[in-house]
Design an enzyme around this catalytic site. Structure first.
Site, PDB file in Angstrom:
ATOM      1  N   ASN A   1       1.159  -0.991  -0.229  1.00 46.94           N
ATOM      2  CA  ASN A   1      -0.527   0.248  -0.420  1.00 46.94           C
ATOM      3  C   ASN A   1       1.267   0.767   0.084  1.00 46.94           C
ATOM      4  O   ASN A   1       0.284   2.377  -0.746  1.00 46.94           O
ATOM      5  CB  ASN A   1      -0.889  -0.108   1.072  1.00 46.94           C
ATOM      6  CG  ASN A   1      -2.237  -1.248   1.335  1.00 46.94           C
ATOM      7  OD1 ASN A   1      -2.187  -1.403  -0.040  1.00 46.94           O
ATOM      8  ND2 ASN A   1      -3.196  -0.563   2.064  1.00 46.94           N
TER       9      ASN A   1
ATOM     10  N   CYS B   1      -7.339   3.439   3.536  1.00 45.47           N
ATOM     11  CA  CYS B   1      -6.232   2.152   3.289  1.00 45.47           C
ATOM     12  C   CYS B   1      -5.168   3.102   2.581  1.00 45.47           C
ATOM     13  O   CYS B   1      -4.176   3.001   4.198  1.00 45.47           O
ATOM     14  CB  CYS B   1      -6.057   1.227   2.331  1.00 45.47           C
ATOM     15  SG  CYS B   1      -8.119  -0.355   2.774  1.00 45.47           S
TER      16      CYS B   1
ATOM     17  N   LYS C   1     -13.325   7.172  -4.645  1.00 49.09           N
ATOM     18  CA  LYS C   1     -13.047   6.725  -5.679  1.00 49.09           C
ATOM     19  C   LYS C   1     -14.137   6.310  -6.507  1.00 49.09           C
ATOM     20  O   LYS C   1     -15.168   5.955  -5.553  1.00 49.09           O
ATOM     21  CB  LYS C   1     -11.975   6.284  -6.070  1.00 49.09           C
ATOM     22  CG  LYS C   1     -11.976   4.087  -4.554  1.00 49.09           C
ATOM     23  CD  LYS C   1     -11.544   3.344  -5.607  1.00 49.09           C
ATOM     24  CE  LYS C   1     -11.927   2.099  -4.824  1.00 49.09           C
ATOM     25  NZ  LYS C   1     -10.612   0.732  -5.308  1.00 49.09           N
TER      26      LYS C   1
END
Ligand code: UGA
Length: 453
Positions: free
Chosen positions: A220, A272, A332
């Site tokens: 990530n 995240c 998103k």
């Protein structure tokens, strides 16, 4: 593998838990889903899905007979030996991950030589070691522990679960790790002992617990770095006349770089990346190591959201009294998730600068409303842009890509369009009479007038 699939328990019914549960049910396991939120469990029992995730409702419905929803953890312990943990690990004020929900699960486990906790939640490196020590201290040393991080993306979570790039299993080399690998075998390619073809099914990475935990955080953090990198390139493109879309295309063709995660825009959000970048930075800091690069990744991301303000001021001068329409609010497309969405910072900055903000999002309005005080909500994009001095595309939903820009221009009072995701056709916008601003792109030229011979 026997035709009989191992039953499992899944603790936590958020994005990761519910997708994991439905995914393993699809592969043939009976799954007991446990959550402390009785209201959520009641909704799931009625067939309602508490989150918006394409394909998830259908997958749950299809496998309803294999799914049990309960608030009682003992049901999962009775029916399954593998208990997947998918509870929240939000950031604390210090930037460390809040592991209280994880430790509540650990504390609720009985002494057992035939059960294992399989950690799906994203946790700091070293958490497995701590949990194993806690099990020892509580006289539950027989309880096994496996780290099996999840890499699914919101919006494509079901497909990501069923077609993983890789499955990472970190364990102590005992029965629990073997059992987790067996569960994933239908999704692994044959080179890794799976049943699928060599490609495109996932590769298996069987490793130690700490390395598995680090694979998740490092992946990530790397992806977030890639986004901040391309955003800085976009900012330099604006100063030099280059076009970041062309630059990203040229860079992405290098196999070592790859074309994905090179979309410049107004920064990354979600539950995240912001959390995990900070958690890794903090984790390193706690050991005395200063992770310099990640400081820049976070800072670039913060500044990127604010660049839209500069673009608006360039065209409108002061924003006091101006009406600005935001198209898209979710972090998103294809999700209703508003966590760390760029729209939150943007709306607050615009209001602080004296603007009136009106917004439309196809799915997230109900989630967003309480988070965006003073923002007017419109039911459709054209109502949102009606009377606006400027429009900002914040989230690249397909519905916005398909907008008729002539209709947009006609509905607006002004003519400024900031495309925060480089998702719209700049030339079509200019042809529609709009002043178009992308991210990292030169101003589009009006189409040359047709010559009449
Ligand atoms: C991310 C990872 O991609 C998953 O692999 C991971 O499992 C997940 O976090 C997690 O740890 O649970 P997610 O947050 O759902 O998934 O969404 P992404 O599709 O990765 O997008 C994150 C943010 O980056 C969005 O705000 C998106 O707009 C932005 N982004 C993405 C860009 O600005 N540019 C890009 O090129 C790609």
């Amino acid at each position: 593998m026997s035709a009989e699939r191992e039953p499992i328990g899944v603790i936590g019914t958020g994005y990761v838990g519910l997708v994991t549960a439905a995914g393993f049910a699809e592969l043939g396991s009976d799954v007991v889903c446990v959550d402390i939120d009785a209201e959520k469990i009641a909704r799931l029992e009625r067939g309602e899905i508490p989150i918006y995730e394409p394909g998830l409702k259908e997958l749950v419905e299809k496998n309803r007979s294999r799914l049990t929803f309960t608030t009682d953890i003992s049901v999962a312990l009775e029916r399954a030996r593998l208990l997947f943990v998918a509870v929240g690990t939000p950031p604390t004020y210090s930037g460390d991950a809040d592991l209280s929900a994880v430790h509540a699960v650990v504390g609720a486990m009985p002494a057992s030589d035939s059960h294992a906790l399989i950690m799906k939640s994203t946790v700091p490196v070293g958490t497995g070691k701590v949990i194993k020590r806690v099990f020892e201290e509580q006289g539950k040393g027989g309880f096994r522990y496996v780290s099996c991080p999840e890499f699914l993306k919101e919006g494509t979570a079901v497909a990501d679960f069923l077609r993983p790039d890789r499955v990472v299993v970190g364990d102590d080399g005992d029965w629990a790790g073997d059992a987790v690998v067996d569960l994933y075998r239908p999704l692994l390619n044959s080179e890794h002992g799976g049943q699928g073809p060599a490609a495109p099914l996932g590769a298996l990475v069987r490793t130690d617990i700490a390395s598995a935990e680090m694979v998740k955080l490092a992946s990530n953090a790397f992806l977030a770095t890639k986004i901040s990198f391309i955003n800085e390139i976009a900012n330099v493109c604006e100063e030099t006349g280059a076009d970041v879309l062309e630059v990203a295309k040229g860079m992405g063709l290098d196999e070592r770089i790859g074309p994905k995660f090179l979309k410049a825009g107004i920064g990354f959000g979600g539950s995240c990346f912001p959390k995990d970048v900070t958690a890794l930075k903090q984790l390193a800091g706690n050991t005395g190591y200063h992770f310099q690069l990640l400081n820049a990744v976070v800072e670039v991301n913060e500044l990127q959201k604010r660049r839209v303000i500069g673009k608006l001021e360039k065209h409108l001068g002061t924003l006091v009294g101006k009406r600005i329409a935001l198209l898209g609010l979710a972090f998103k497309p294809n999700t209703d998730d508003m966590r760390e969405a760029s729209s939150l910072v943007l709306a607050a900055r615009l209001q602080a600068a004296g603007a009136t903000v009106v917004a439309h999002d196809p799915i997230s309005a109900d989630v967003a409303r309480p988070m965006l005080r003073g923002v007017d909500f419109a039911d459709d994009p054209i109502s949102a842009v009606r009377g606006a001095d400027a429009v900002v595309l914040v989230t690249e939903w397909q519905e916005f890509r398909d907008l008729d820009l002539v209709q947009v221009r006609e509905a607006m009072a002004g003519d400024v369009l900031v495309d925060g995701r480089n998702a719209l056709d700049g030339e079509a916008a200019v042809a529609a009479g709009l002043r178009y601003e992308g991210m990292g792109r030169p101003a589009p030229q009006p189409a040359p007038a047709k010559s009449h011979a």
